[in-house]
Design a protein around this motif. Structure first.
Motif, mmCIF file in Angstrom:
data_model
loop_
_atom_site.group_PDB
_atom_site.id
_atom_site.type_symbol
_atom_site.label_atom_id
_atom_site.label_comp_id
_atom_site.label_asym_id
_atom_site.label_seq_id
_atom_site.Cartn_x
_atom_site.Cartn_y
_atom_site.Cartn_z
ATOM 1 N N HIS A 1 0.864 -1.171 0.000
ATOM 2 C CA HIS A 1 0.000 0.000 0.000
ATOM 3 C C HIS A 1 0.903 1.224 0.000
ATOM 4 O O HIS A 1 1.905 1.276 0.733
ATOM 5 C CB HIS A 1 -0.922 -0.002 1.221
ATOM 6 C CG HIS A 1 -2.053 0.965 1.098
ATOM 7 N ND1 HIS A 1 -1.907 2.301 1.353
ATOM 8 C CD2 HIS A 1 -3.359 0.768 0.740
ATOM 9 C CE1 HIS A 1 -3.072 2.911 1.168
ATOM 10 N NE2 HIS A 1 -3.977 1.990 0.786
ATOM 11 N N LYS A 2 0.568 2.215 -0.832
ATOM 12 C CA LYS A 2 1.449 3.371 -0.987
ATOM 13 C C LYS A 2 1.585 4.181 0.294
ATOM 14 O O LYS A 2 2.575 4.884 0.488
ATOM 15 C CB LYS A 2 0.963 4.259 -2.121
ATOM 16 C CG LYS A 2 -0.434 4.848 -1.895
ATOM 17 C CD LYS A 2 -0.845 5.717 -3.062
ATOM 18 C CE LYS A 2 -2.238 6.308 -2.844
ATOM 19 N NZ LYS A 2 -2.652 7.157 -3.975
ATOM 20 N N GLN A 3 0.594 4.093 1.202
ATOM 21 C CA GLN A 3 0.676 4.837 2.448
ATOM 22 C C GLN A 3 1.420 4.070 3.540
ATOM 23 O O GLN A 3 1.713 4.624 4.590
ATOM 24 C CB GLN A 3 -0.735 5.182 2.944
ATOM 25 C CG GLN A 3 -1.481 6.140 2.042
ATOM 26 C CD GLN A 3 -2.839 6.495 2.609
ATOM 27 O OE1 GLN A 3 -3.236 5.990 3.665
ATOM 28 N NE2 GLN A 3 -3.566 7.344 1.896
ATOM 29 N N LYS B 1 4.189 -5.043 -5.199
ATOM 30 C CA LYS B 1 2.981 -5.848 -4.981
ATOM 31 C C LYS B 1 2.852 -6.345 -3.550
ATOM 32 O O LYS B 1 1.746 -6.428 -3.011
ATOM 33 C CB LYS B 1 2.964 -7.044 -5.938
ATOM 34 C CG LYS B 1 2.838 -6.654 -7.403
ATOM 35 C CD LYS B 1 2.772 -7.887 -8.291
ATOM 36 C CE LYS B 1 2.607 -7.508 -9.765
ATOM 37 N NZ LYS B 1 2.514 -8.699 -10.638
ATOM 38 N N ILE B 2 3.950 -6.740 -2.947
ATOM 39 C CA ILE B 2 3.897 -7.383 -1.633
ATOM 40 C C ILE B 2 4.867 -6.678 -0.691
ATOM 41 O O ILE B 2 5.979 -6.308 -1.066
ATOM 42 C CB ILE B 2 4.253 -8.885 -1.724
ATOM 43 C CG1 ILE B 2 3.254 -9.611 -2.635
ATOM 44 C CG2 ILE B 2 4.268 -9.531 -0.350
ATOM 45 C CD1 ILE B 2 3.606 -11.063 -2.876
ATOM 46 N N GLN B 3 4.420 -6.535 0.565
ATOM 47 C CA GLN B 3 5.302 -6.074 1.625
ATOM 48 C C GLN B 3 5.364 -7.156 2.691
ATOM 49 O O GLN B 3 4.379 -7.829 2.970
ATOM 50 C CB GLN B 3 4.816 -4.766 2.227
ATOM 51 C CG GLN B 3 3.435 -4.821 2.841
ATOM 52 C CD GLN B 3 3.041 -3.506 3.469
ATOM 53 O OE1 GLN B 3 3.887 -2.662 3.676
ATOM 54 N NE2 GLN B 3 1.747 -3.328 3.730
ATOM 55 N N THR B 4 6.596 -7.319 3.289
ATOM 56 C CA THR B 4 6.832 -8.397 4.243
ATOM 57 C C THR B 4 7.416 -7.810 5.520
ATOM 58 O O THR B 4 8.385 -7.030 5.491
ATOM 59 C CB THR B 4 7.804 -9.445 3.664
ATOM 60 O OG1 THR B 4 7.271 -9.929 2.426
ATOM 61 C CG2 THR B 4 7.999 -10.584 4.641
ATOM 62 N N GLN C 1 12.121 -6.371 10.681
ATOM 63 C CA GLN C 1 12.609 -6.153 9.324
ATOM 64 C C GLN C 1 11.433 -5.912 8.394
ATOM 65 O O GLN C 1 10.422 -6.618 8.458
ATOM 66 C CB GLN C 1 13.410 -7.369 8.831
ATOM 67 C CG GLN C 1 14.544 -7.784 9.744
ATOM 68 C CD GLN C 1 15.666 -6.751 9.777
ATOM 69 O OE1 GLN C 1 15.838 -6.005 8.809
ATOM 70 N NE2 GLN C 1 16.380 -6.702 10.882
ATOM 71 N N GLN C 2 11.559 -4.898 7.514
ATOM 72 C CA GLN C 2 10.510 -4.563 6.568
ATOM 73 C C GLN C 2 11.077 -4.588 5.154
ATOM 74 O O GLN C 2 12.091 -3.944 4.877
ATOM 75 C CB GLN C 2 9.923 -3.181 6.866
ATOM 76 C CG GLN C 2 9.095 -3.131 8.135
ATOM 77 C CD GLN C 2 8.457 -1.772 8.335
ATOM 78 O OE1 GLN C 2 8.923 -0.972 9.125
ATOM 79 N NE2 GLN C 2 7.388 -1.524 7.596
#
Length: 755
Positions: free
Chosen positions: A710-712, A743-746, A737-738
């Motif tokens: 998500h861009k925010q 498409k995906i953020q972990t 950890q980010q």
């Protein structure tokens, strides 16, 4: 003179005898007097008559006087009864003795010799003019001035010759070499003291016995002399000989004298010179070996401008060929070769340039330096100095890198100076003796100095007095100067603050420099100080408000916790059906109440954790627990939230039976906070995946949460759940950890396994 007088007497007697029978006594007397070559006079003893020749009068200065008497003679010659002339005449009268007296004429300063004797005539009738007696005194005067001068000159010449002969004798006797003269018969008729000392005998004995300096088995000096006479030229040789039991190296020279068929010889002991020459040769060879090992190019040219020596570095410098340098080449040949290969700068008149370079061999009497810019843009420094054995030595040094470095340093210094002059901070550099070496333009602005450059080389007491008007009082100024002197001695860096007049606040520092000098820096921080005071006052007010806020939140959470406990107790009673049986719908409502109560408890814990972020450090007590049990409990809590938002979720645990170490309550709170934040930014019908995997090498379990990007929601977004989770994970000594793609953020973190 006596001979002349005797000759005159002899002539008189001879003439008298010869002409006794033929002439009268007067004619005989006239003949004698006329033939006498010297000025003369005759004095009659009996009658005191006086007669003289004209030359006699002329000599005595009486040529104008007609009659001359014996008294006039006494007067002219300063004679008196006690004088030698008067006494001599009296002795001649009385005893007939001859006399000869030396005197000087006062009027003409001539030296004269007066000779006289008493004469007796043979005939009694002897008469001549007025003389009638047969006895008279005959006097002659000889002008001996020239003879005396000649004799004096000869005496001076003789004395000078004796003196020179003595000097020459002293010189030859003190010369540290044996000298001798061999006459035409081959005998030694002269030798000096050195010759005699070598044979340990006197010079007279050597000349008498014709003693040779060396034995014929060693050196035959007689044969060498005959050879030099036969060749009519000097000969020199060096041979070994035994002198006083010691073997010495002797230089012998024989010089023939053709006019007298004699020879002059010398023998010089050069044993020490030969040893020194050998040592010099060895030393020179050693130096040449050393020169060949160093990287400094060296070339030596002898007095004839021939290349005497060069080292390997010289060959490399100009890329010479050894075959070329070993051809006994000259300095001019070197210049021609360098010019042909363009190794030296080109000159419009190369012939004139070579001439000037050759003049160095006649003009250089002390070391000089030259700089040569080569065609390849290198720069050489050449040191030219007289060589001790004659000629010149050339020492080359490539200073290209040095000049480039120097230019770079000068540029850097200029840049640094301009930079320092444009600094907002005022700087002063003080020398070891306390005088100012440099100060920048900021000093003029800060301390209102009219011309900062005039303060250079100002003593310590003078430039420190400039700060007097800025201190609060004189005592503060004196204390600061004493403190500054102590810093200069101890050389300890400091960084402090000064409060001066007119609300001027200055941060100043002292730094000891590597070369022994000192640097002081001053920075006007009056505005910053005022802002700092305002911020401190504002911060104090905020802190008071924050305390009030925290107290209020604590009170609210406490008030919420108390009725929540009552609700939990009532809900448990309903679930246990203590007041009667419940239908299925009522049981579902009771389970929903428990789930909401659990969420409210998590919310209260989050609020308490958030309050504690700035108040205290979160402490945990790690305990072993099964990770799967925590995930099952978490699933029951988050499932209603996902259903409410229309989001799917999956939980995958690849280490279900493994125990981990940590605070189960807090880790569950961190996971719940992160998942709850993600549900806000995850669209409906999307899926959030929760996976537990084991680390490949380390004993850790990795918790990964994957959701659509998500861009925010970026790595820099600080949400409430993210903040709480980071706080809890920091207490577990692990990091959140980010990782994010389009498409995906972990989100992931580690939990240590239990051993």
């Amino acid at each position: 003179m006596l001979c002349i007088i005797a000759y005159g007497g002899f002539q008189l007697n001879r003439i008298q005898k010869k002409y006794t029978l033929e002439k009268t006594n007067r004619e005989i007397t006239d003949l004698i007097l006329m033939n006498n070559p010297l000025p003369w006079c005759a004095f009659d003893i009996q009658f005191n008559n006086f007669t003289c020749s004209f030359s006699f009068k002329l000599l005595l200065g009486m040529q104008n006087q007609q009659d001359v008497t014996i008294q006039d003679l006494y007067k002219i010659l300063s004679a008196h009864p006690l004088s030698s002339l008067y006494q001599a005449i009296q002795d001649s009268i009385n005893f007939g003795s001859l006399f000869c007296i030396k005197s000087t004429l006062k009027h003409s300063a001539k030296d004269i010799i007066i000779s006289g004797q008493k004469l007796t005539t043979v005939q009694k009738n002897f008469t001549h003019k007025k003389c009638t007696s047969n006895e008279l005194i005959f006097i002659t005067i000889e002008d001996a001035t020239e003879k005396n001068k000649k004799r004096q000159k000869e005496e001076v010449t003789y004395a000078q010759a004796v003196k020179e002969n003595r000097i020459i004798s002293n010189i030859t006797n003190n010369i540290p070499m044996a000298l001798w003269h061999r006459n035409s018969q081959g005998r030694i008729d002269y030798c000096n003291e050195t010759y005699a000392s070598a044979l340990e005998c006197s010079q007279a004995k050597i000349k008498t016995e014709n003693l040779e300096l060396f034995s014929k088995n060693d050196i035959n000096l007689h044969a060498l002399s005959e050879q030099a006479l036969a060749n009519r030229q000097a000969s020199t040789s060096r041979q070994h000989a035994v002198i006083q039991g010691s073997r010495r190296f002797i230089e012998i020279g024989i010089h023939p004298i053709s006019e007298t068929f004699s020879t002059i010889g010398y023998a010089l002991d050069i044993s020490e010179t030969d040893e020194l020459s050998s040592k010099l040769s060895s030393t020179t060879s050693a130096y040449h070996e050393i020169f060949n090992t160093i990287s400094i190019p060296i070339a030596v040219f002898d007095e004839h401008k021939n290349l005497h020596y060069y080292n390997t570095a010289y060959t490399k410098l100009f890329n010479f060929k050894d075959s070329f340098l070993d051809q006994n080449i000259t300095f001019a040949d070197i210049l021609d070769d360098l010019r042909s290969r363009k190794k030296i700068p080109e000159h419009a008149n190369f012939k004139e340039y070579k001439k000037k370079r050759a003049e160095l061999f006649n003009n250089v009497i002390k070391p000089i330096e030259e700089f040569i810019d080569l065609p390849n843009e290198d720069t050489l420094r050449v040191r030219i100095a007289p060589y001790p054995l004659g000629g010149l030595i050339f020492v080359y040094e490539n200073i290209t890198d040095q000049l480039n470095l120097e230019r770079g340093v000068n540029t850097l210094l200029a840049v640094q100076k301009e930079t320092i002059n444009h600094l907002y901070e005022a700087l002063i550099v003080i020398e070891k003796n306390g005088k100012i070496q440099f100060l920048n333009n900021a000093m003029e602005k800060l301390f209102k100095v009219s011309n900062a450059k005039t303060l250079v080389n100002t003593p310590f007491k003078s430039w420190t007095s400039l700060f007097k008007d800025f201190f609060l009082d004189e005592k503060q100024h004196i204390n600061w100067i004493e403190y500054l002197s102590t810093l200069f001695i101890n050389r300890h860096p400091v960084n402090e603050r000064l409060f001066l007049l007119n609300d001027l606040v200055v941060n100043w520092f002292y730094t000891p420099l590597p070369d022994g000098s000192h640097m002081l820096g001053f920075l006007n921080v009056s505005e910053e100080w005022n802002h700092e005071r305002q911020l401190k006052a504002h911060s104090f007010n905020l802190e008071k408000k924050n305390i009030l806020k925290q107290n209020y939140i604590n009170q609210v959470t406490h008030e919420l916790q108390k009725p929540l406990d009552n609700i939990i107790g009532f809900s448990n009673s309903l679930n246990q059906q203590l007041f009667g049986k419940l239908n299925e719908k009522q049981l579902n409502f009771c389970q929903l109440i428990e789930t909401n109560i659990e969420n409210v408890k998590f919310l209260i814990d989050d609020v308490l954790c958030l309050i504690g972020l700035d108040q205290y450090s979160l402490t945990i007590t790690p305990q072993p627990f099964i990770l799967q049990n925590m995930l099952d409990s978490l699933k029951d809590m988050i499932e209603p939230i996902f259903q409410e938002n229309g989001i799917d979720f999956t939980i995958t645990n690849k280490v279900p039976s493994t125990k981990v170490t940590g605070s189960e309550k807090h880790l569950k709170q961190a996971l719940f906070a992160l998942i709850k934040d993600l549900t806000v930014y995850t669209p409906a019908s999307a899926t959030i995946e929760i996976a537990i995997i084991s680390h490949k090498t380390e004993q850790k379990a990795i918790v990964q949460i994957s959701a659509p990007s998500h861009k925010q929601l970026t790595n820099n977004t600080q949400t409430l759940g993210n903040t709480i989770a980071r706080r809890i994970l920091d207490a577990h000594h692990t990091k959140l950890q980010q990782e994010s793609t389009t498409k995906i953020q972990t989100l992931s973190f580690d939990i240590p396994l239990y051993h």
